[in-house]
Design a protein around this motif. Structure first.
Motif, mmCIF file in Angstrom:
data_model
loop_
_atom_site.group_PDB
_atom_site.id
_atom_site.type_symbol
_atom_site.label_atom_id
_atom_site.label_comp_id
_atom_site.label_asym_id
_atom_site.label_seq_id
_atom_site.Cartn_x
_atom_site.Cartn_y
_atom_site.Cartn_z
ATOM 1 N N ASN A 1 47.859 40.590 -48.574
ATOM 2 C CA ASN A 1 48.360 41.745 -47.821
ATOM 3 C C ASN A 1 49.548 41.330 -46.972
ATOM 4 N N GLN A 2 50.267 40.291 -47.439
ATOM 5 C CA GLN A 2 51.440 39.786 -46.740
ATOM 6 C C GLN A 2 52.666 39.901 -47.630
ATOM 7 N N GLN A 3 53.621 40.742 -47.231
ATOM 8 C CA GLN A 3 54.819 40.945 -48.040
ATOM 9 C C GLN A 3 55.637 39.673 -48.229
ATOM 10 N N PRO A 4 55.872 38.844 -47.191
ATOM 11 C CA PRO A 4 56.653 37.618 -47.415
ATOM 12 C C PRO A 4 56.041 36.726 -48.488
ATOM 13 N N GLU A 5 54.718 36.607 -48.501
ATOM 14 C CA GLU A 5 54.061 35.795 -49.526
ATOM 15 C C GLU A 5 54.282 36.394 -50.902
ATOM 16 N N GLY B 1 55.089 46.282 -36.050
ATOM 17 C CA GLY B 1 55.208 46.298 -37.503
ATOM 18 C C GLY B 1 53.948 45.779 -38.150
ATOM 19 N N SER B 2 53.364 46.561 -39.052
ATOM 20 C CA SER B 2 52.148 46.144 -39.749
ATOM 21 C C SER B 2 52.141 46.715 -41.150
ATOM 22 N N GLN B 3 51.652 45.934 -42.106
ATOM 23 C CA GLN B 3 51.486 46.436 -43.468
ATOM 24 C C GLN B 3 50.079 47.003 -43.668
ATOM 25 N N THR B 4 49.290 47.068 -42.616
ATOM 26 C CA THR B 4 47.965 47.697 -42.679
ATOM 27 C C THR B 4 47.885 48.767 -41.588
ATOM 28 N N ILE C 1 54.232 56.172 -40.352
ATOM 29 C CA ILE C 1 53.449 55.525 -41.397
ATOM 30 C C ILE C 1 53.196 56.507 -42.535
ATOM 31 N N GLU C 2 52.442 56.070 -43.543
ATOM 32 C CA GLU C 2 52.288 56.866 -44.744
ATOM 33 C C GLU C 2 51.597 58.199 -44.476
ATOM 34 N N THR D 1 56.593 46.335 -41.441
ATOM 35 C CA THR D 1 57.303 45.079 -41.213
ATOM 36 C C THR D 1 58.586 45.031 -42.047
ATOM 37 N N TYR D 2 59.629 45.674 -41.553
ATOM 38 C CA TYR D 2 60.929 45.618 -42.207
ATOM 39 C C TYR D 2 61.634 44.303 -41.883
#
Length: 434
Positions: free
Chosen positions: A281-285, A121-124, A149-150, A92-93
């Motif tokens: 697990n939420q970058q904005p938060e 887009g996902s951070q998981t 992804i990683e 999630t850019y």
């Protein structure tokens, strides 16, 4: 042949092999002390006569992996029109919308075709592997044409394919449709299945420098001065995995020794958890709680502090742990049976291009901070010539040099990590009551 002519020929050969753009030829030539006339002579050579955005097939037919046949420019153009879209799984850019538009515009400019980039887009990213495994098991086409992804997820997919006797990814390298892969460091290529698009990504700790001056290593997350002021990434993916590996190293423990890894997890539960305000697990938060001062430190990726700085939010830094950082770079690969194989390869090549690595901010319509999320260090010598003027003087203040990449960043045994990480997460989550 004069010494200058020999230098010109050697430079032209190197630049052609590395597929330098015109801009790179100009900058690198100047750095070598070549005259403007000499640089122009290099640019006039056949290898550089095409525009830097030209199709790899512009000079004639090329053998296209996966498709398994030679294709001319017109045939590639027809395949693009037939495919019409490409499905990419990534993160999630902030610049996701700009990235989508830029690739679509690139295909339009070079091939004259309108296509759609479906960008998830996902951070998981583990959800992508689950989706892929289910689809392959059901005999369906892969739901994604490219996974970016990683590295550990690539290793996981390789292991699953080997165990099941059903590959989860395609062999596609080397490919004439992905010439930029030749520019990437050998350590960032797993031929024939994947290529890195990052060089220095690593999970770590971002902290408020005004309130925290005692964070030097992972074990300092247990400092009582952080009580109620620490945000931890939710255990369960490679972000939390990087924390686990880092904490073990900080305590002088071997992550390949089960008993010692239990000690590292116990440290996180008994010493770090009491300081933790919450897990997310939420970058904005995460970004909001850091900026607002609700927390003084958070575990996430190294790009957050850069993003804050370039967006004008000062006072945050990334802790480079004294015990070292584990590199967890993003790699691109093509899941087995892609619906859109030609556009998949073209996307991978474009993501390795100067335009995607060092975009023109005005043309993309993005901020410096958004760019700093997209870019994770030079992936090979040829990329240095593309570093934009606005950051050239300080670029290596925020990113490691190629030499530093080989000395400061530690590699991970991904086969071992993937075999044991779920147990580590489960023990950690159980210990903190989640």
């Amino acid at each position: 042949m004069t010494s200058e002519n020999k230098l010109i020929q050697e430079f032209a050969s190197h630049a052609n092999k590395r597929r330098y753009t015109r801009r790179q030829v100009i900058r690198a030539g100047a750095a070598l002390g070549l005259s403007a006339a000499a640089v122009n002579s290099v640019l006039a050579m056949p290898a550089f006569a095409q525009d830097s955005a030209a199709s790899p097939a512009a000079g004639g037919p090329v053998m296209v992996p996966i498709v398994g046949k030679e294709m001319t420019f017109d045939e590639i153009k027809a395949a693009i029109a037939d495919e019409g879209e490409v499905n990419v799984g990534n993160w999630t850019y902030s610049a996701n919308d700009a990235l989508i538009k830029r690739f679509q515009d690139y295909i339009k400019d070079v091939y004259g075709e309108n296509i759609k980039l479906n960008y998830s887009g996902s951070q998981t990213p583990s959800t992508y592997i689950t989706d892929l495994t289910i689809a392959v098991g059901a005999g369906d086409k892969a739901p994604y044409d490219v996974l970016a992804i990683e590295e550990n997820y690539w290793a996981e997919a390789v292991a699953q394919g080997d165990a099941n006797g059903t590959p989860l990814m395609e062999d596609f390298l080397p490919s004439p449709l992905v010439p930029n892969a030749d520019r990437v460091l050998e350590t960032l290529i797993h031929a024939p299945t994947s290529v890195g698009f990052q060089a220095s990504a690593t999970p770590g700790v971002t902290y408020n420098t005004a309130n925290v001056d005692y964070l030097k290593d992972w074990k300092d997350l247990a400092d009582e001065r952080l009580k109620g002021k620490l945000l931890m990434w939710l255990p369960g993916d490679i972000t939390g995995g990087g924390v686990l590996l880092g904490v073990a190293a900080s305590l002088g423990l071997d992550y390949k020794d089960p008993a010692q890894m239990d000690e590292a997890i116990a440290f996180l539960v008994d010493k770090v958890h009491p300081n933790t305000l919450k897990y997310t697990n939420q970058q904005p938060e995460l970004e909001e709680l850091l900026k607002s001062g609700v927390v003084d430190a958070a575990t996430f990726w190294n790009g957050v502090a850069r993003k804050f700085y370039f967006d004008g939010t000062e006072g945050f830094a990334f802790m480079i742990a004294e015990s070292g950082q584990y590199a967890v770079n993003g790699f691109m690969w093509i899941p087995v049976g892609p619906k859109h194989p030609v556009l998949a390869q073209l996307f991978i090549d474009w993501r390795l291009s100067d335009d995607a690595q060092f975009p023109d901010l005005e043309a993309w319509g993005i901020s410096e901070g958004w760019w700093s999320e997209l870019q994770e260090g030079v992936m090979g010598p040829s990329y240095e010539a593309a570093i934009p003027d606005w950051i050239a003087d300080v670029y290596f203040d925020y990113y490691p040099t190629i030499d530093q990449l080989s000395t400061l960043y530690q590699n991970v045994d991904w086969a071992y990590y993937n075999e044991h990480s779920k147990d580590w997460y489960d023990k950690w989550l159980q210990g903190i009551g989640l």
